[in-house]
Design a protein around this motif. Structure first.
Motif, PDB file in Angstrom:
ATOM      1  N   ALA A  65      40.323  38.368  41.301  1.00 31.52           N
ATOM      2  CA  ALA A  65      40.781  38.050  40.056  1.00 31.52           C
ATOM      3  C   ALA A  65      41.904  38.623  39.542  1.00 31.52           C
ATOM      4  O   ALA A  65      42.745  38.364  38.832  1.00 31.52           O
ATOM      5  N   LYS A  66      42.113  40.085  39.927  1.00 32.44           N
ATOM      6  CA  LYS A  66      43.325  40.728  39.594  1.00 32.44           C
ATOM      7  C   LYS A  66      44.524  40.678  40.301  1.00 32.44           C
ATOM      8  O   LYS A  66      45.630  41.179  39.957  1.00 32.44           O
ATOM      9  N   SER A  67      44.427  39.970  41.531  1.00 32.67           N
ATOM     10  CA  SER A  67      45.632  40.094  42.557  1.00 32.67           C
ATOM     11  C   SER A  67      46.802  39.415  41.785  1.00 32.67           C
ATOM     12  O   SER A  67      47.852  40.225  42.021  1.00 32.67           O
TER      13      SER A  67
ATOM     14  N   ILE B 117      36.504  41.154  42.033  1.00 30.42           N
ATOM     15  CA  ILE B 117      37.449  41.710  41.087  1.00 30.42           C
ATOM     16  C   ILE B 117      38.928  41.687  41.701  1.00 30.42           C
ATOM     17  O   ILE B 117      39.862  41.399  40.760  1.00 30.42           O
ATOM     18  N   ALA B 118      38.999  42.210  42.670  1.00 31.48           N
ATOM     19  CA  ALA B 118      40.455  42.316  43.395  1.00 31.48           C
ATOM     20  C   ALA B 118      40.891  41.041  43.340  1.00 31.48           C
ATOM     21  O   ALA B 118      42.058  40.819  43.249  1.00 31.48           O
TER      22      ALA B 118
ATOM     23  N   LYS C 209      52.646  43.003  38.236  1.00 31.37           N
ATOM     24  CA  LYS C 209      53.210  44.547  37.872  1.00 31.37           C
ATOM     25  C   LYS C 209      53.662  45.315  38.820  1.00 31.37           C
ATOM     26  O   LYS C 209      54.781  45.999  38.751  1.00 31.37           O
TER      27      LYS C 209
ATOM     28  N   VAL D 247      47.751  39.447  38.580  1.00 31.97           N
ATOM     29  CA  VAL D 247      48.242  40.293  37.711  1.00 31.97           C
ATOM     30  C   VAL D 247      48.840  41.541  38.406  1.00 31.97           C
ATOM     31  O   VAL D 247      49.914  42.163  37.993  1.00 31.97           O
ATOM     32  N   GLU D 248      48.181  41.989  39.440  1.00 27.34           N
ATOM     33  CA  GLU D 248      48.938  43.066  40.066  1.00 27.34           C
ATOM     34  C   GLU D 248      49.909  43.014  40.838  1.00 27.34           C
ATOM     35  O   GLU D 248      51.010  43.580  40.947  1.00 27.34           O
TER      36      GLU D 248
END
Length: 739
Positions: free
Chosen positions: A151-153, A148-149, A159, A155-156
């Motif tokens: 996949a979200k890196s 998950i991390a 942000k 986007v994070e």
């Protein structure tokens, strides 16, 4: 018949399973008593009923003398059986209940927690198997979290960059949803509104800006509503820029220029986009307006004063022209009038330019700059334009200056140019050393000595180097920096130098409670999820996760509020949208107007000397009341802290009427079989490290983290609303404690 018996037995077992442990223990004791006495009593009744009167009399003669012994033996057997049942309940029932509480901790709040194998061998085997399963689950969760991390890196990262950019903008920026609730603000906004704070918040250096708070506590609602109306009107007319500007007066009389820009929903169809909030950029224009007004007054004074002088000069010149043969005495008088008026105009012009220059100085920006960078820039220009060799000696490479880089470098080059033109120096050396809060920047050369008159002339002439010139003098530049310059000789070394005395840059001082933890990559004072937050009062039926909380703790002179002990510190932190906002804190010492007990000092470390000069409770309590407005109060052993606040209601007129939750009571609800419900014990169970124990702010932060870990555990028990949490807390044993 057998099926009927089985159904009834199953129903009875289900009813027993629904009972709590205490009820089941009482039921087991009753059954034990019935099993021990029931067969004997029934047998005796059957024999008594079937016996003849003579046999009954004989039985009485035989049994009654030994009835006390039988009763004692039965009672002894009952006690032994009771002890056995109690031990079995403690090891199996209560032990398994405690294990179940620990399992919930592992599943919801503290995945690193493990069950301690204790009790009978069977229970220990179950605990070990549970720990093995938990270890396997952690391995699987680590794999899932890693995926998950990854996949979200991206986007994070976006942000984080956006949040960091908004946080570091030079302008004060506040983002609100349509209800006026703040969902983002940057450091400049926090500092600006802190400077504008009035009333109770100003007394403790606070300001009512924070996530989830209303912008209408700072700016007038009708002006923002009017600006939103202007934006909608411009959108209706398809204007190119749908923004609105207005000027408003803060409560302290400061003038603010505000620009409002709408925030749109993420719909790809422009016709379906809706306004979800707005961005406010705020600028304090009070000082600039005062400067503009001052300049207008100076120019008006110059105009009005010059008009009369010009009229007098015009009349005198006209008379001298019309009457060329006038007497010498009269001519001299007219010439004197012209001379006096010209002198007055010259003085008035000098005064005006002086005042105008002072105004310019106040607008001149100074910045933090590394001293070695100033020297490097000056060396490049000197070598390129003057073809003069330069070197450095004794340069502090980590010394920061408070300066305006361009004018300072130009001043150095100007002096180098004069030295080359007048004394044909071959080399210039630089030296930079700290001297307390000042810095010495020396320009050193070897050669002829110069006179003080020459240096004075250079200091006050307009600066010029080759084809570049400046209307400023060297003295102007030094004065604007708040520094000094002088000429000095090193006779032993046959050298001379100009010494610039400049201010050293120092970190911006912050008020207590305003220190920022920069350990995280993303600033904490934003939450875009608040776009979907709707403005509501504290509703007891709202979910616990949706409410805003003020977690607080007090330190006191002693433990007896009714005996005269007083508050000496209040620490608080806010929880908004399920996040502990460590930047939005209240941390204030309080002068108790009495001595602190020695036993209290050993706990919290706050001495009488630390409290001397601090505001008293009359100032601090209203400020704390403003800080926690529109939130649920949360504390550990809240009855103790609330008692101190309630005893000050008559003195201060401040009443805390909002709901209060207590993590001590909630721990009793969640873990009734645990041995301790102290804050340290709960934090250990939940895997929380406490920083600053027995300080108001440290305990408040720990309590906030404990509460956030409790939320999923309460939800598992079906306690999801504030009303349910309050009702469950009132049923615990600890709720009976009074102060």
């Amino acid at each position: 018949m057998r099926e009927f018996i089985n159904v009834r037995a199953t129903a009875i077992m289900e009813q027993i399973q629904k009972m709590n442990a205490r009820t089941r223990f009482i039921l087991a004791v009753i059954i034990l008593g019935l099993l021990m006495t029931g067969p004997f009593v029934v047998t005796a009744l059957l024999i008594w009923v079937s016996a003849q009167p003579a046999e009954q009399a004989l039985l009485v003669q035989l049994v009654v003398p030994h009835l006390s012994l039988g009763t004692m033996m039965t009672l002894f057997g009952f006690i032994v059986g009771l002890l056995v049942i109690h031990q079995l309940f403690r090891q199996y029932v209560q032990g398994l209940l405690k294990m179940a509480e620990n399992l919930h901790l592992m599943l919801s709040a503290n995945r690193n927690f493990r069950v301690t194998p204790e009790g009978p061998p069977e229970v220990q085997l179950l605990a070990q198997a549970t720990n093995d399963l938990a270890q396997q689950r952690d391995g699987l969760m680590d794999d899932v979290e890693a995926q998950i991390a990854a996949a979200k890196s991206s986007v994070e990262d976006e942000k984080n960059r956006l949040a960091a950019l908004m946080s570091e903008l030079a302008q004060a920026v506040v983002v609100c949803n349509l209800d006026g609730r703040i969902l983002l603000y940057n450091s400049r906004a926090r500092l600006q509104f802190r400077a504008l704070a009035q009333g109770s918040t100003a007394g403790t250096g606070g300001a009512l800006i924070g996530l989830g708070r209303s912008i209408f506590s700072i700016l007038e609602r009708n002006q923002i509503d009017h600006a939103l109306g202007v934006v909608r009107q411009r959108l209706h007319k398809s204007a190119a820029a749908a923004i609105a500007n207005f000027i408003t007066a803060a409560r302290g009389g400061q003038l603010l220029r505000v620009q409002l820009v709408p925030v749109w929903s993420a719909s790809t169809d422009s016709r379906q986009r809706q306004m979800t909030g707005y961005v406010l950029t705020v600028e304090n224009i009070t000082r600039s307006l005062e400067q503009e007004s001052r300049r207008d007054q100076v120019l008006q004074s110059l105009t009005d004063g010059s008009r009369g002088s010009l009229a007098n000069i015009r009349v005198a010149v006209s008379n001298l022209t019309d009457y060329p043969d006038m007497e010498a005495e009269i001519r001299e008088r007219f010439v004197g009038i012209i001379s006096d008026e010209v002198l007055r105009m010259s003085q008035r012009l000098d005064q005006t330019m002086s005042e105008f220059a002072d105004s310019l100085k106040t607008r001149w920006p100074l910045e933090d700059v590394l001293g070695v960078d100033i020297i490097a820039a000056a060396q490049r220009r000197i070598e390129e334009q003057l073809k003069l060799s330069s070197k450095t000696e004794e340069v502090d490479e980590v010394l920061w200056l408070r300066a305006e880089s361009f004018s300072l470098v130009f001043s150095i080059c100007f002096l180098a140019s004069r030295l080359v033109d007048h004394y044909q120096i071959k080399e210039l050396r630089f030296r930079l050393l700290p001297f307390g809060k000042l810095a010495y920047l020396d320009l050193i050369w070897a050669g002829h000595a110069m006179s003080s008159e020459t240096f004075y002339t250079w200091e006050n002439d307009a600066m010029q180097m080759k084809k570049e010139s400046s209307p400023l003098s060297l003295r102007d530049v030094i004065d604007r920096h708040g520094g000094e310059i002088w000429y000095e000789r090193e006779k032993a070394a046959h050298r001379a130098f100009f010494r610039f005395v400049l201010p050293v840059a120092s970190p911006e001082t912050m008020a207590p409670g305003e220190l920022v933890d920069d350990s995280g990559a993303r600033p904490e004072y934003y939450d875009f999820d608040l776009f979907h937050f709707s403005d509501q009062n504290i509703d007891l039926d709202r979910p616990l996760a949706d409410l805003s909380y003020t977690v607080f703790d007090t330190e006191t002179t002693g433990l007896e509020p009714a005996a005269g002990d007083e508050i000496i510190q209040i620490g608080a932190v806010r929880i908004v949208n399920g996040r502990l906002l460590r930047h939005e804190i209240f941390d204030q010492l309080v002068n108790p107007e009495r001595f602190v007990r020695p036993e209290g000092i050993r706990i919290h470390g706050i001495t009488d000397d630390m409290l001397r000069g601090q505001p008293n409770i009359d100032v601090v309590l209203p400020a704390f009341h403003d800080f926690c407005s529109e939130t649920v109060l949360l504390a550990h052993n809240a009855a103790f802290d609330m008692r101190f606040l309630q005893l000050k209601e008559a003195r201060t007129g401040v009443v805390f009427s909002q709901p209060v939750l207590d993590t001590l009571l909630l721990s009793g609800v969640l873990h009734p079989n645990q041995d301790s419900h102290q804050l340290d014990s709960i934090a250990t169970r939940l895997g929380i490290a406490i920083d600053g124990r027995h300080s108001g702010l440290g305990d408040a932060c720990a309590t906030g983290e404990v509460f956030l870990k409790m939320l999923p555990l309460l939800a598992r028990m079906g306690i999801v609303t504030l009303r349910q949490a309050l009702a469950a807390s009132e049923k615990t044993y600890f709720a009976r404690v009074k102060y």
